[in-house]
Scaffold this active site. Structure first.
Site, PDB file in Angstrom:
ATOM      1  N   LYS A  35       0.825  -1.216   0.000  1.00 28.54           N
ATOM      2  CA  LYS A  35       0.000   0.000   0.000  1.00 28.54           C
ATOM      3  C   LYS A  35       0.857   1.263   0.000  1.00 28.54           C
ATOM      4  O   LYS A  35       0.641   2.185  -0.775  1.00 28.54           O
ATOM      5  CB  LYS A  35      -0.913  -0.002   1.241  1.00 28.54           C
ATOM      6  CG  LYS A  35      -1.693   1.282   1.403  1.00 28.54           C
ATOM      7  CD  LYS A  35      -2.234   1.489   2.811  1.00 28.54           C
ATOM      8  CE  LYS A  35      -1.182   1.783   3.819  1.00 28.54           C
ATOM      9  NZ  LYS A  35      -1.373   2.862   4.773  1.00 28.54           N
ATOM     10  N   ASN A  36       1.853   1.299   0.877  1.00 32.09           N
ATOM     11  CA  ASN A  36       2.607   2.551   1.027  1.00 32.09           C
ATOM     12  C   ASN A  36       3.539   2.828  -0.153  1.00 32.09           C
ATOM     13  O   ASN A  36       3.896   3.980  -0.399  1.00 32.09           O
ATOM     14  CB  ASN A  36       3.355   2.570   2.361  1.00 32.09           C
ATOM     15  CG  ASN A  36       2.385   2.736   3.522  1.00 32.09           C
ATOM     16  OD1 ASN A  36       1.237   3.151   3.332  1.00 32.09           O
ATOM     17  ND2 ASN A  36       2.821   2.386   4.718  1.00 32.09           N
ATOM     18  N   ARG A  43      -8.589   0.463   5.137  1.00 35.56           N
ATOM     19  CA  ARG A  43      -7.707   1.430   4.468  1.00 35.56           C
ATOM     20  C   ARG A  43      -6.477   0.739   3.898  1.00 35.56           C
ATOM     21  O   ARG A  43      -5.901   1.205   2.919  1.00 35.56           O
ATOM     22  CB  ARG A  43      -7.212   2.472   5.474  1.00 35.56           C
ATOM     23  CG  ARG A  43      -8.258   3.410   5.953  1.00 35.56           C
ATOM     24  CD  ARG A  43      -7.669   4.363   6.952  1.00 35.56           C
ATOM     25  NE  ARG A  43      -6.829   5.326   6.245  1.00 35.56           N
ATOM     26  CZ  ARG A  43      -6.615   6.557   6.659  1.00 35.56           C
ATOM     27  NH1 ARG A  43      -7.164   6.975   7.769  1.00 35.56           N
ATOM     28  NH2 ARG A  43      -5.850   7.357   5.980  1.00 35.56           N
ATOM     29  N   ASP A  46       4.933  -0.175  11.955  1.00 36.95           N
ATOM     30  CA  ASP A  46       3.636  -0.668  11.460  1.00 36.95           C
ATOM     31  C   ASP A  46       3.351  -2.113  11.894  1.00 36.95           C
ATOM     32  O   ASP A  46       2.279  -2.644  11.606  1.00 36.95           O
ATOM     33  CB  ASP A  46       3.565  -0.562   9.928  1.00 36.95           C
ATOM     34  CG  ASP A  46       3.529   0.881   9.462  1.00 36.95           C
ATOM     35  OD1 ASP A  46       3.334   1.771  10.300  1.00 36.95           O
ATOM     36  OD2 ASP A  46       3.704   1.116   8.256  1.00 36.95           O
ATOM     37  N   CYS A  98      -3.840   8.094   9.809  1.00 33.00           N
ATOM     38  CA  CYS A  98      -4.081   7.472  11.104  1.00 33.00           C
ATOM     39  C   CYS A  98      -3.569   8.369  12.218  1.00 33.00           C
ATOM     40  O   CYS A  98      -2.500   8.977  12.101  1.00 33.00           O
ATOM     41  CB  CYS A  98      -3.364   6.113  11.173  1.00 33.00           C
ATOM     42  SG  CYS A  98      -4.248   4.815  10.313  1.00 33.00           S
ATOM     43  N   ARG A 132       2.646  13.875  13.631  1.00 34.90           N
ATOM     44  CA  ARG A 132       2.891  13.732  12.201  1.00 34.90           C
ATOM     45  C   ARG A 132       3.087  15.054  11.435  1.00 34.90           C
ATOM     46  O   ARG A 132       2.316  15.389  10.527  1.00 34.90           O
ATOM     47  CB  ARG A 132       1.780  12.880  11.561  1.00 34.90           C
ATOM     48  CG  ARG A 132       1.592  11.574  12.311  1.00 34.90           C
ATOM     49  CD  ARG A 132       0.730  10.597  11.596  1.00 34.90           C
ATOM     50  NE  ARG A 132       1.413   9.939  10.512  1.00 34.90           N
ATOM     51  CZ  ARG A 132       0.850   9.039   9.728  1.00 34.90           C
ATOM     52  NH1 ARG A 132      -0.397   8.708   9.915  1.00 34.90           N
ATOM     53  NH2 ARG A 132       1.534   8.480   8.758  1.00 34.90           N
TER      54      ARG A 132
HETATM   55  C1  EPZ Z   1       4.922   6.351   6.504  1.00 32.79           C
HETATM   56  O1  EPZ Z   1       4.413   7.480   7.184  1.00 32.79           O
HETATM   57  C2  EPZ Z   1       3.792   5.383   6.365  1.00 32.79           C
HETATM   58  N1  EPZ Z   1       2.680   6.002   5.663  1.00 32.79           N
HETATM   59  C3  EPZ Z   1       3.348   4.901   7.748  1.00 32.79           C
HETATM   60  O2  EPZ Z   1       2.434   3.869   7.544  1.00 32.79           O
HETATM   61  C4  EPZ Z   1       4.536   4.358   8.528  1.00 32.79           C
HETATM   62  O3  EPZ Z   1       4.138   4.092   9.851  1.00 32.79           O
HETATM   63  C5  EPZ Z   1       5.688   5.356   8.542  1.00 32.79           C
HETATM   64  O4  EPZ Z   1       6.003   5.776   7.177  1.00 32.79           O
HETATM   65  C6  EPZ Z   1       6.954   4.822   9.180  1.00 32.79           C
HETATM   66  O5  EPZ Z   1       7.407   3.692   8.491  1.00 32.79           O
HETATM   67  C7  EPZ Z   1       2.670   6.074   4.345  1.00 32.79           C
HETATM   68  O6  EPZ Z   1       3.565   5.614   3.663  1.00 32.79           O
HETATM   69  C8  EPZ Z   1       1.495   6.713   3.709  1.00 32.79           C
HETATM   70  P1  EPZ Z   1       7.676   9.173   8.439  1.00 32.79           P
HETATM   71  P2  EPZ Z   1       5.178   8.837   7.170  1.00 32.79           P
HETATM   72  O7  EPZ Z   1       7.744  10.469   7.724  1.00 32.79           O
HETATM   73  O8  EPZ Z   1       5.904   8.965   5.888  1.00 32.79           O
HETATM   74  C9  EPZ Z   1       8.716  12.355  11.889  1.00 32.79           C
HETATM   75  C10 EPZ Z   1       0.559   2.537   8.005  1.00 32.79           C
HETATM   76  O9  EPZ Z   1       0.070   1.977   9.020  1.00 32.79           O
HETATM   77  N2  EPZ Z   1       8.583  13.398  10.855  1.00 32.79           N
HETATM   78  O10 EPZ Z   1       8.645   8.111   8.094  1.00 32.79           O
HETATM   79  O11 EPZ Z   1       4.212   9.900   7.523  1.00 32.79           O
HETATM   80  C11 EPZ Z   1       7.393  11.687  12.214  1.00 32.79           C
HETATM   81  O12 EPZ Z   1       6.654  12.436  13.145  1.00 32.79           O
HETATM   82  C12 EPZ Z   1       1.127   3.919   8.114  1.00 32.79           C
HETATM   83  O13 EPZ Z   1       0.563   2.044   6.872  1.00 32.79           O
HETATM   84  C13 EPZ Z   1       8.878  14.702  11.166  1.00 32.79           C
HETATM   85  O14 EPZ Z   1       9.269  15.032  12.295  1.00 32.79           O
HETATM   86  O15 EPZ Z   1       6.212   8.607   8.344  1.00 32.79           O
HETATM   87  C14 EPZ Z   1       7.858  10.353  12.731  1.00 32.79           C
HETATM   88  O16 EPZ Z   1       8.234  10.474  14.076  1.00 32.79           O
HETATM   89  C15 EPZ Z   1       0.824   4.636   9.360  1.00 32.79           C
HETATM   90  N3  EPZ Z   1       8.746  15.655  10.181  1.00 32.79           N
HETATM   91  C16 EPZ Z   1       9.106  10.052  11.914  1.00 32.79           C
HETATM   92  O17 EPZ Z   1       9.519  11.310  11.372  1.00 32.79           O
HETATM   93  C17 EPZ Z   1       8.349  15.338   8.922  1.00 32.79           C
HETATM   94  O18 EPZ Z   1       8.273  16.237   8.084  1.00 32.79           O
HETATM   95  C18 EPZ Z   1       8.909   9.083  10.755  1.00 32.79           C
HETATM   96  O19 EPZ Z   1       7.776   9.470   9.998  1.00 32.79           O
HETATM   97  C19 EPZ Z   1       8.049  14.005   8.609  1.00 32.79           C
HETATM   98  C20 EPZ Z   1       8.177  13.046   9.601  1.00 32.79           C
END
Ligand code: EPZ
Length: 430
Positions: free
Chosen positions: A22-23, A397, A305, A117, A122
């Site tokens: 999905k991602n 989802r 995840d 979610c 985020r």
């Molecule tokens: C992706 O989210 C996935 N979503 C999430 O999957 C997954 O949990 C996550 O990556 C981690 O593997 C999608 O691909 C649509 P990140 P993403 O940016 O990209 C911080 C599921 O269940 N951060 O890697 O939003 C953030 O707060 C979902 O399928 C910032 O601080 O995650 C987190 O602590 C839920 N500033 C860390 O980085 C930013 O600008 C990692 O988040 C971006 C992120």
């Protein structure tokens, strides 16, 4: 509102097929509008978030042709509008990928601030930092992120935190920027590599995806391609954990075992057997599980995840386990629900201390988000008696035909839409 009703106690046997990631698919769909030629995408999971993104792409003028349940053709040459905003797109996180895609191609994007979610705050500051470093003016106003650049220029970007979304988004914009972009401290997740491979198949010049330094040399145009999305490592892991918890012997097919290494390592520590094949893994469990420790980390670490599914497993393992969540601060919302099923879990800051109980007992629970919802279903598969999982909207989802696939390996689970159907199921299974 639909629900899953489950009678616990069946061990799981047989084979299950895993769909496309999905991602990875969400980012690839967004990137597919970056060419004016037709792109064919195969192995697309038929899940809610994907369908919402397809609608959003259609709404801005792209042509979307469904060839079958898992194949789509997209043509982005008819896009007239760079504003993406509707009630549904605001609910999905991956809408942010349209900023990178539209900014790269049209040098302008206006996209609703992403939802998704509720697993923590985020922010998208790193995405914005990347676009700004490339010379874009980026603002947030009235619920929209606006990014615009006269010239999008390659540059050096250091990500302060490893972020899947920021890495992919910057990579997409940089694919059509002028000159060379270097992303340091990039995410290494398999779907980052898949998106880079997809863009390269359209003529982009991206090197180093899968390591923490990605180098992108911008190109003026991208061209048509046919691409098949990688298997979903989280769907695969979820089924492996279901078998581990319920006991049984299941061949999980159409996977890349390398992507499952962290998941497999924890299953072995918990006392299960895992056999690896070229594109499948067999998981064998007698349901007698050992305690262990786990900390979520960016890939190749243990995926956040899979954290709720792991906690459900350890909740019925002998002894005391700990689960440390290091990526999202709010990913223990399922603990109260699991406690209602008899779990003994205490959360202190970002650590769940789990004292294994003999078994769960069936109860009525709410899915608080996608992965936690799937984890509660696993708890229901093991529990004594009947479990009803509400709010399965979240689960749908990201999991295609979840209950059908579980039924296919022997679970007693049905999707129902009212009390009458729940009672009918209970009568049937008792
Ligand atoms: C992706 O989210 C996935 N979503 C999430 O999957 C997954 O949990 C996550 O990556 C981690 O593997 C999608 O691909 C649509 P990140 P993403 O940016 O990209 C911080 C599921 O269940 N951060 O890697 O939003 C953030 O707060 C979902 O399928 C910032 O601080 O995650 C987190 O602590 C839920 N500033 C860390 O980085 C930013 O600008 C990692 O988040 C971006 C992120």
């Amino acid at each position: 509102m639909e629900q899953y009703v489950i009678k616990g106690g069946n061990p799981l046997y047989g084979e299950v097929e895993i769909g496309g990631a999905k991602n990875a698919a969400l980012a690839i769909l967004a990137a597919s509008i970056m060419t004016d030629e037709t792109v064919t995408i195969e192995n697309l999971p038929n899940v809610r978030d994907i369908n919402v993104l397809l609608q959003a792409i259609e709404q801005i003028g792209a042509q979307v042709e469904r060839i079958n349940e898992h194949t789509v053709k997209i043509n982005g040459s008819f896009i007239q509008d760079v504003t993406v905003d509707n009630e549904f797109i605001r609910r999905i996180r991956a809408s942010y990928y349209l900023i990178g895609a539209l900014l790269g191609k049209y040098k302008k994007a206006e996209v609703a601030l992403p939802g998704g979610c509720d697993i923590g705050s985020r922010p998208i500051d790193l995405h914005m930092k990347g676009f700004r470093a490339m010379g874009a003016q980026v603002d947030i106003a009235h619920g929209l992120v606006t990014a615009e650049a006269e010239h999008l220029k390659g540059t050096h970007i250091y990500l302060d935190k490893v972020s899947v979304g920021a890495t992919i988004n910057i990579m997409m914009a940089a694919a059509m920027a002028e000159g060379k972009t270097v992303i340091e401290n990039a995410a290494k997740e398999p779907h980052v590599v898949d998106v880079a491979n997809f863009l390269n198949s359209m003529g982009a010049n991206i090197r180093g995806a899968g390591t923490d330094v990605i180098r992108i040399v911008g190109v003026e145009k991208l061209h048509k391609t046919e691409y098949s999305i990688i298997p979903d490592q989280i769907e695969a892991g979820t089924f492996m954990f279901a078998v581990a918890a319920a006991g049984g012997n299941v061949l999980v097919k159409d996977v890349i075992p390398k992507h499952l290494e962290a998941t497999t390592a924890k299953l072995l520590e918990a006392g299960c057997k895992v056999e690896e094949f070229d594109d499948a893994v067999r998981i064998i469990s007698d349901g007698k599980l050992h305690h262990t420790q786990v900390t979520t980390l960016p890939y190749p670490g243990f995926p956040t995840d899979m954290q709720p599914q792991m906690a459900v497993l350890l909740g019925i393992a002998e002894g005391t386990s700990t689960v440390t969540e290091s990526i999202f601060e709010n990913r223990f919302k399922y603990v109260d629900e699991l406690t209602r099923m008899g779990a003994n879990i205490k959360v202190e800051s970002n650590i769940a201390i789990i004292n294994g109980v003999k078994n769960y007992t069936g109860a009525r629970v709410n899915a608080p988000d996608l992965r936690a919802g799937a984890a509660l279903v696993i708890a229901g598969l093991v529990a004594e008696g009947i479990t009803v999982v509400d709010d399965i909207y979240y689960i749908e989802r990201g999991y295609e035909a979840f209950e059908k696939k579980l039924r296919g390996i022997g679970a007693s689970i049905e999707k129902v839409s009212d009390e009458k159907e729940i009672q009918k199921f209970i009568l049937k299974v008792s």
